[in-house]
Design an enzyme around this catalytic site. Structure first.
Site, mmCIF file in Angstrom:
data_model
loop_
_atom_site.group_PDB
_atom_site.id
_atom_site.type_symbol
_atom_site.label_atom_id
_atom_site.label_comp_id
_atom_site.label_asym_id
_atom_site.label_seq_id
_atom_site.Cartn_x
_atom_site.Cartn_y
_atom_site.Cartn_z
ATOM 1 N N CYS A 171 0.882 -1.175 0.000
ATOM 2 C CA CYS A 171 0.000 0.000 0.000
ATOM 3 C C CYS A 171 0.913 1.217 0.000
ATOM 4 O O CYS A 171 1.706 1.384 0.931
ATOM 5 C CB CYS A 171 -0.878 0.021 1.249
ATOM 6 S SG CYS A 171 -1.805 1.567 1.456
ATOM 7 N N CYS A 205 -0.234 3.211 -6.562
ATOM 8 C CA CYS A 205 -1.309 2.830 -5.649
ATOM 9 C C CYS A 205 -1.609 1.377 -5.994
ATOM 10 O O CYS A 205 -1.791 1.044 -7.172
ATOM 11 C CB CYS A 205 -2.535 3.716 -5.874
ATOM 12 S SG CYS A 205 -4.008 3.095 -5.034
#
Lengths: 239, 239
Positions: free
Chosen positions: B87, B201
């Site tokens: 992440c 992302c």
């Protein structure tokens, strides 16, 4: 008894890694979730170094029991409220796992047995696609002994072929040939009287689904996925 | 420095669960393995209860730092030799993680930066598809500050649209509409001078691949997968 809402699930994984990934994917897919926070908290120990379960049951390799017990203990220490293990054969060493921790161990064998009896209460004979370790430890046979259900499993050449298929699946081969050979082995169980087929090995659903066999298929991975979500989101375990 | 052969990888996961599953699947897919035992030992804490990273950076939600630090510590206690976190935005809280443990934390931001500089040594402008938290914490901007590379990111309406896409992806929607909108946002970065697009992302590669954009795509998940396998199988980390 698990009665905590949103319990953390400890997963004894890596047996093999592909089956663990399949289990994880299906837990996510089957959890009703609009945001990250709606999902189940899983701690997955994907440990591919656990000694071969089938070799251990056959007496030709070291026991995985000490390593499984250690993994279980570490998952408990890491915060797991109950344990699952997406590998049928390794349940031959269930006592070592349950004995190492004070949290429940939810058995894929018992949950699959319960699902079979719920869905097919009048069944007399079930065919189980299982590995040699699962067969020799009589995991399904013993689970069904009080239910009056006869268990048929691959024998002879089919048993050897099944083990070769598992090796190929574990090496990443999930081709149509493997599916077709698995179908032939399932057909052999049906010819011997099986009214349903149990995918009693978590590598089986990587190549075979309910459209591939001529009888209802009960997938042990799917059963464990459903029960894991249920227990994690507030259901109570009989484990 | 990681110099142990077959090191155990601790994965700070669940941010979101779909991205963690994608990371796990790609580690298995990219590890040369004939048997279970050839695979990487991963301990994955798929914890979807970590507070929202983007809201925290914006100052509109609680900080995830204490929970991330606790997860890191538990992974270290469970036997992890180094940590990764699939992440990008949560790397705004990297210091809290690194400060909680004595094992290395391998940053997806720094590894992606290094991969970009290896593959495109003369680059002057990179477009980064990143969430609001990643943008506002200037994670990529700061990583590239000494490299003479300008970073362009979604702004204005594109930034809002990108955040809406992330919510949809996290809720399980990975439709063609989402891919097309993501392509439009990437095209906007290219129009502003981006010579490459960084999927900065880990939800982005769930809908977008290199065939979907008109410039080379560097996928931060893929970079982290490659480096994780390398470090786990005996490479040494600069972390």
């Amino acid at each position: 008894m698990i009665n905590k809402k949103y319990a953390t699930v400890g997963v004894l994984g890596g047996l093999g890694p592909g089956a663990t990934l399949d289990f994880f994917a299906k837990v996510l897919e089957n959890t009703p979730a609009a945001t990250d926070q709606d999902h189940v908290h899983l701690i997955i120990d994907n440990n591919p170094q656990v000694p071969d379960r089938n070799a251990a049951v056959a007496g030709t390799g070291p026991s995985p029991a000490p390593m499984l017990a250690e993994m279980a203990k570490r998952l408990e220490n890491a915060g797991a409220d109950f344990l699952v293990m997406p590998c049928n054969a390794a349940h031959a060493f269930e006592d070592a796992i349950a004995g190492a921790v004070s949290i429940p161990f939810v058995s894929i064998i018992k949950e699959t047995r319960d699902e079979v009896m719920r869905s097919f209460p009048d069944i007399k004979c079930a065919g189980v696609l299982a590995s040699s370790g699962c067969i020799d430890a009589e995991l399904y046979k013993r689970a069904f002994v009080d239910k009056g259900v006869q268990i048929v499993v691959p024998t002879g050449a089919d048993r050897d072929t099944f083990m070769q298929l598992l090796c190929k699946i574990k090496s990443g081969n999930q081709s149509g040939d493997i599916k077709r050979t698995m179908q032939v082995i399932a057909a052999g169980l049906i010819a011997r009287g099986a009214e349903i087929i149990v995918a009693g090995c978590t590598e089986v659903p990587l190549v075979l689904d309910e459209t591939d066999v001529a009888r209802p298929l009960v997938n042990s991975t799917d059963v464990l996925v459903t029960r894991t979500i249920d227990y994690a989101q507030g259901g109570s375990s009989s484990a």
